[in-house]
Design a protein around this motif. Structure first.
Motif, PDB file in Angstrom:
ATOM      1  N   SER A  33      27.230   3.852  80.915  1.00 18.01           N
ATOM      2  CA  SER A  33      26.583   2.593  80.558  1.00 18.01           C
ATOM      3  C   SER A  33      27.256   2.049  79.303  1.00 18.01           C
ATOM      4  CB  SER A  33      25.093   2.804  80.300  1.00 18.01           C
ATOM      5  OG  SER A  33      24.922   3.559  79.107  1.00 18.01           O
ATOM      6  N   GLU A  35      25.743   1.434  76.612  1.00 18.75           N
ATOM      7  CA  GLU A  35      25.163   2.197  75.516  1.00 18.75           C
ATOM      8  C   GLU A  35      25.857   3.541  75.338  1.00 18.75           C
ATOM      9  OE1 GLU A  35      23.387   0.749  77.984  1.00 18.75           O
ATOM     10  OE2 GLU A  35      22.418  -0.867  76.856  1.00 18.75           O
ATOM     11  N   GLN A  36      26.123   4.218  76.445  1.00 19.88           N
ATOM     12  CA  GLN A  36      26.794   5.515  76.363  1.00 19.88           C
ATOM     13  C   GLN A  36      28.197   5.365  75.776  1.00 19.88           C
ATOM     14  OE1 GLN A  36      26.234   6.350  80.551  1.00 19.88           O
ATOM     15  NE2 GLN A  36      24.956   8.125  80.075  1.00 19.88           N
ATOM     16  N   SER A  38      29.310   2.927  73.898  1.00 21.01           N
ATOM     17  CA  SER A  38      29.246   2.509  72.491  1.00 21.01           C
ATOM     18  C   SER A  38      28.933   3.701  71.581  1.00 21.01           C
ATOM     19  CB  SER A  38      28.225   1.384  72.297  1.00 21.01           C
ATOM     20  OG  SER A  38      26.904   1.852  72.419  1.00 21.01           O
ATOM     21  N   ARG A  39      28.060   4.590  72.030  1.00 17.70           N
ATOM     22  CA  ARG A  39      27.738   5.789  71.236  1.00 17.70           C
ATOM     23  C   ARG A  39      28.966   6.684  71.092  1.00 17.70           C
ATOM     24  NH1 ARG A  39      22.871   5.892  73.929  1.00 17.70           N
ATOM     25  NH2 ARG A  39      23.629   7.411  75.414  1.00 17.70           N
ATOM     26  N   SER A  44      29.091  -0.922  68.316  1.00 23.39           N
ATOM     27  CA  SER A  44      27.870  -1.502  68.887  1.00 23.39           C
ATOM     28  C   SER A  44      28.071  -1.877  70.356  1.00 23.39           C
ATOM     29  CB  SER A  44      27.465  -2.747  68.098  1.00 23.39           C
ATOM     30  OG  SER A  44      28.368  -3.805  68.365  1.00 23.39           O
ATOM     31  N   VAL A  45      26.959  -1.997  71.054  1.00 28.13           N
ATOM     32  CA  VAL A  45      26.985  -2.452  72.444  1.00 28.13           C
ATOM     33  C   VAL A  45      27.593  -3.854  72.509  1.00 28.13           C
ATOM     34  CG1 VAL A  45      25.531  -3.109  74.413  1.00 28.13           C
ATOM     35  CG2 VAL A  45      25.060  -0.996  73.167  1.00 28.13           C
ATOM     36  N   SER A  49      30.615  -5.189  74.810  1.00 30.94           N
ATOM     37  CA  SER A  49      30.423  -6.385  75.636  1.00 30.94           C
ATOM     38  C   SER A  49      31.500  -7.429  75.357  1.00 30.94           C
ATOM     39  CB  SER A  49      29.045  -6.997  75.400  1.00 30.94           C
ATOM     40  OG  SER A  49      28.042  -6.134  75.852  1.00 30.94           O
TER      41      SER A  49
END
Length: 126
Positions: A33, A35-36, A38-39, A44-45, A49
């Motif tokens: 994802s 989020e995954q 970005s981590r 940041s997400v 994006s």
């Protein structure tokens, strides 16, 4: 779970694919994802994006980390030039997903530590 070949879309090797298209394609092949990813990269997400929408591109050190986390070559990520089966070849077939995830996280951690070390070395040389 669908076969890896089913996850690789035709536009991954399309000559008109942009940097953002390749980031999206590689991320989706790995089942990550926003989020995954970005981590794992420490961004940041919104940054991910922006990369996927071709509004911006990462700096060289982050580009290298991105290629590592996505398990693709830096050249393919930047230009789209490589063997058309690169994404398929780089995704291990009989390795459990949790092992692949942990390997990706370790690789991203290693790249982050290398980046921190380079920053400290630059500070010391100033």
């Amino acid at each position: 779970m669908p076969a890896q070949d089913d996850l690789v879309h035709a536009d991954y090797t399309d000559e008109s694919a942009t940097f953002g298209d390749r980031v999206t394609a590689a991320r989706e092949v790995l089942g990550l994802s926003l989020e995954q990813l970005s981590r794992q990269l420490g961004v940041s997400v919104d940054t991910i994006s922006d990369w996927e929408a071709d509004r911006s591109e990462p700096r060289a050190n982050r580009m290298q980390m991105l290629a590592g986390v996505l398990n693709v070559s830096l050249i393919w990520l930047m230009t789209g030039e490589s063997d058309k089966d690169e994404l398929r070849a780089n995704v291990a077939k009989d390795v459990p997903q949790d092992v692949l995830d942990e390997l990706r996280m370790i690789r991203a951690d290693q790249l982050r530590v290398s980046e921190r070390l380079a920053q400290l070395m630059r500070r010391l040389s100033q």
